[in-house]
Design a protein around this motif. Structure first.
Motif, mmCIF file in Angstrom:
data_model
loop_
_atom_site.group_PDB
_atom_site.id
_atom_site.type_symbol
_atom_site.label_atom_id
_atom_site.label_comp_id
_atom_site.label_asym_id
_atom_site.label_seq_id
_atom_site.Cartn_x
_atom_site.Cartn_y
_atom_site.Cartn_z
ATOM 1 N N LEU A 77 0.669 -1.646 0.220
ATOM 2 C CA LEU A 77 0.025 0.062 -0.331
ATOM 3 C C LEU A 77 0.788 1.138 0.481
ATOM 4 C CD1 LEU A 77 -2.731 1.190 0.151
ATOM 5 C CD2 LEU A 77 -3.298 1.053 3.105
ATOM 6 N N ILE A 78 1.729 1.372 1.224
ATOM 7 C CA ILE A 78 2.797 2.223 0.802
ATOM 8 C C ILE A 78 3.633 2.468 -0.519
ATOM 9 C CG2 ILE A 78 5.165 2.871 1.568
ATOM 10 C CD1 ILE A 78 4.230 1.766 4.267
ATOM 11 N N ILE A 79 3.457 1.538 -1.186
ATOM 12 C CA ILE A 79 4.682 1.258 -2.353
ATOM 13 C C ILE A 79 2.987 2.568 -3.659
ATOM 14 C CG2 ILE A 79 4.847 0.140 -4.200
ATOM 15 C CD1 ILE A 79 6.905 0.190 -2.501
ATOM 16 N N ASN A 80 1.721 2.193 -3.376
ATOM 17 C CA ASN A 80 1.427 2.124 -3.982
ATOM 18 C C ASN A 80 0.670 3.785 -3.705
ATOM 19 O OD1 ASN A 80 0.507 -0.229 -5.650
ATOM 20 N ND2 ASN A 80 -1.019 -0.731 -3.840
ATOM 21 N N ILE A 81 1.155 4.276 -2.678
ATOM 22 C CA ILE A 81 0.650 5.537 -2.330
ATOM 23 C C ILE A 81 2.102 6.741 -2.999
ATOM 24 C CG2 ILE A 81 0.858 7.060 -0.636
ATOM 25 C CD1 ILE A 81 -0.897 4.941 0.965
ATOM 26 N N LYS A 82 2.923 6.003 -2.596
ATOM 27 C CA LYS A 82 3.963 6.727 -3.367
ATOM 28 C C LYS A 82 4.568 6.783 -4.961
ATOM 29 C CE LYS A 82 7.651 6.047 0.330
ATOM 30 N NZ LYS A 82 8.654 4.990 1.162
ATOM 31 N N GLU A 83 3.713 5.895 -5.681
ATOM 32 C CA GLU A 83 3.696 6.141 -7.420
ATOM 33 C C GLU A 83 2.879 7.132 -7.117
ATOM 34 O OE1 GLU A 83 2.291 2.252 -8.191
ATOM 35 O OE2 GLU A 83 4.779 1.423 -8.854
ATOM 36 N N GLU A 84 1.609 7.265 -5.928
ATOM 37 C CA GLU A 84 0.725 8.197 -6.913
ATOM 38 C C GLU A 84 1.447 8.961 -6.032
ATOM 39 O OE1 GLU A 84 -3.960 9.986 -4.559
ATOM 40 O OE2 GLU A 84 -2.677 7.476 -4.335
ATOM 41 N N MET A 85 2.134 9.480 -4.898
ATOM 42 C CA MET A 85 2.782 11.135 -4.632
ATOM 43 C C MET A 85 3.742 11.506 -6.320
ATOM 44 S SD MET A 85 4.533 11.076 -1.168
ATOM 45 C CE MET A 85 5.535 12.275 -1.731
ATOM 46 N N LEU A 86 4.376 10.205 -6.895
ATOM 47 C CA LEU A 86 4.921 10.582 -8.162
ATOM 48 C C LEU A 86 4.642 11.823 -8.820
ATOM 49 C CD1 LEU A 86 7.930 7.806 -8.951
ATOM 50 C CD2 LEU A 86 7.947 10.109 -8.393
ATOM 51 N N ILE A 87 2.763 10.901 -9.155
ATOM 52 C CA ILE A 87 1.769 11.734 -10.575
ATOM 53 C C ILE A 87 1.697 13.064 -9.643
ATOM 54 C CG2 ILE A 87 -0.243 11.969 -11.624
ATOM 55 C CD1 ILE A 87 0.575 8.629 -11.671
ATOM 56 N N GLU A 88 1.333 12.882 -8.663
ATOM 57 C CA GLU A 88 0.680 14.599 -7.623
ATOM 58 C C GLU A 88 2.195 15.881 -8.119
ATOM 59 O OE1 GLU A 88 -1.028 16.093 -6.645
ATOM 60 O OE2 GLU A 88 -2.570 14.200 -7.015
ATOM 61 N N TYR A 89 3.329 15.036 -7.550
ATOM 62 C CA TYR A 89 4.716 15.776 -7.848
ATOM 63 C C TYR A 89 4.679 16.574 -9.228
ATOM 64 C CZ TYR A 89 7.353 15.363 -3.852
ATOM 65 O OH TYR A 89 7.860 15.554 -1.861
ATOM 66 N N ASP A 90 5.091 15.498 -10.642
ATOM 67 C CA ASP A 90 4.257 15.626 -12.171
ATOM 68 C C ASP A 90 3.958 17.632 -12.719
ATOM 69 O OD1 ASP A 90 6.954 14.060 -12.762
ATOM 70 O OD2 ASP A 90 5.377 12.306 -13.560
ATOM 71 N N MET A 91 2.226 17.214 -11.419
ATOM 72 C CA MET A 91 1.663 17.411 -11.898
ATOM 73 C C MET A 91 1.567 19.486 -11.115
ATOM 74 S SD MET A 91 -2.268 15.606 -11.587
ATOM 75 C CE MET A 91 -3.327 16.285 -11.851
ATOM 76 N N TYR A 92 2.621 18.661 -10.290
ATOM 77 C CA TYR A 92 2.906 19.968 -9.541
ATOM 78 C C TYR A 92 3.580 21.168 -10.282
ATOM 79 C CZ TYR A 92 4.412 24.089 -5.780
ATOM 80 O OH TYR A 92 4.763 24.920 -5.232
ATOM 81 N N ILE A 93 5.015 20.176 -11.044
ATOM 82 C CA ILE A 93 6.035 20.816 -11.625
ATOM 83 C C ILE A 93 5.567 21.556 -12.492
ATOM 84 C CG2 ILE A 93 8.167 20.047 -12.619
ATOM 85 C CD1 ILE A 93 8.143 18.004 -10.119
ATOM 86 N N GLU A 94 3.910 21.240 -12.780
ATOM 87 C CA GLU A 94 3.530 22.018 -14.535
ATOM 88 C C GLU A 94 3.188 23.406 -14.192
ATOM 89 O OE1 GLU A 94 0.829 19.191 -16.068
ATOM 90 O OE2 GLU A 94 2.625 18.023 -17.290
#
Length: 359
Positions: free
Chosen positions: A64-81
């Motif tokens: 579950l932690i792995i899945n949340i970290k993968e979700e965080m990567l997406i959020e980082y990508d969207m924030y950086i944009e």
């Protein structure tokens, strides 16, 4: 005319002002939208970090932690944009560290899983050596894939990935050593001894199937039968001897199993039959005792048609004369008995060969 020009200039200036104002409003709206998006993504990243901390305090939450970290990567990508200024650099650095961390955890999980597979493969002693070899070769391919993944992670700056790369290389070498050992275990021998201590038979096998020579002996130590196999199939010479050492029957299977040559001899070396079978059909040339030639007997479905052979013998004009001569001559009676014994040996050995070729 001057008044009209002045009015025209005034209108034009007003339109430009309105247009510039609209553009400014669009810029303001865009900045507000980006600001709102930054706020949402920042909050989401913060929330996911808190969720990870909470889960890390609980058991069995790794996936579950792995899945949340993968979700965080997406959020980082969207924030950086939508980020600006120093925020971009800060969040790019944070994202890279998260990606390394996530990659390391995936590498670790995969490495542990592959080692568990290796233990399971080696623990199953009931499995044939060839099956273990195939499973280990497959596992080696998975370690190679993990090496490639870890090598790609090294580019991100992961020191842990370097360690995994080295461990995978060591595991692949270990598997190679295990496979070489198992290759030797593929070949076995079944041996049985007479009560006298003489060898009864020795059967060579590979992967639990006859492979190479299977040799059977009389209790006096002389050879009785030899069967030649290749991966469970008859190939090459198979022979049957008498106790006195004389050759009785031989079958010679070609390598592609499409044909087999057959020959049968009396203990004096006199040929009784020879021929060839191709695709379970062919013929045998037959001789009676005393060297009397009978002719060719057809073979169908891999077997001699005995009734047809007997009929052909009875109809041969030389047969009656041979019988009469045998009744009068003690030497011919010995030859007749030798002939009958040879025919019986040929029949028994052929039945054995036939059952092996069909198994």
């Amino acid at each position: 005319m001057g008044l009209i020009k002045n009015i025209s200039r005034a209108v034009t200036s007003t339109c430009h002002a309105i247009d510039n104002g609209a553009k400014e409003l669009d810029n303001i709206a865009g900045e507000l939208e980006k600001s709102s998006a930054r706020y949402l993504h920042r909050n989401q990243i913060s929330r996911l970090k808190d969720e990870i901390k909470r889960l890390q305090a609980l058991p069995d939450q790794y996936d579950l932690i792995i899945n949340i970290k993968e979700e965080m990567l997406i959020e980082y990508d969207m924030y950086i944009e939508v980020a600006t200024g120093d925020e971009i650099k800060n969040y790019i650095d944070e994202r890279r560290l998260l990606e390394i961390e996530l990659t390391n955890e995936k590498l670790k999980k995969t490495f542990i899983r592959l080692n568990a597979m290796k233990i399971k493969i080696l623990a199953r002693k009931s499995r044939l050596a060839i099956e273990q070899i195939q499973a280990l070769n497959n596992l080696s391919g998975k370690f190679i894939k993990l090496m490639d993944d870890s090598n790609a992670s090294v580019v991100l700056g992961s020191e842990y990935a370097k360690n995994i790369f080295r461990k995978c290389r060591d595991e692949i070498n270990n598997i190679s050593v295990l496979i070489k050992k198992l290759e030797m275990e593929r070949v076995t021998e079944d041996i049985e001894i007479y009560s006298s201590g003489e060898m009864k038979f020795k059967i060579s096998k590979r992967d639990e199937k006859p492979h190479g020579r299977s040799v059977y002996y009389f209790d006096n130590g002389s050879k009785n039968k030899i069967f030649s196999f290749n991966d469970g199939c008859l190939e090459g010479l198979s022979r049957c001897w008498r106790e006195d050492g004389s050759l009785a029957v031989e079958y010679n299977f070609c390598s592609d199993l499409s044909s087999v040559k057959i020959a049968t001899y009396t203990s004096y070396g006199i040929k009784v039959a020879d021929g060839e079978i191709k695709n379970n059909a062919g013929g045998l040339r037959l001789w009676l005792w005393g060297g009397v030639y009978i002719g060719n007997i057809k073979i169908k479905d891999g077997r001699v048609k005995r009734k047809t052979a007997i009929l052909k013998i009875l109809m041969n004009p030389k047969f009656i004369a041979l019988v009469c001569e045998t009744l009068k001559s003690s030497e011919m009676k010995i030859e007749y008995k030798e002939f009958i014994d040879t025919v019986n040996l040929f029949h028994d050995f052929s039945e054995e060969i036939f059952s092996m070729s069909k198994s």
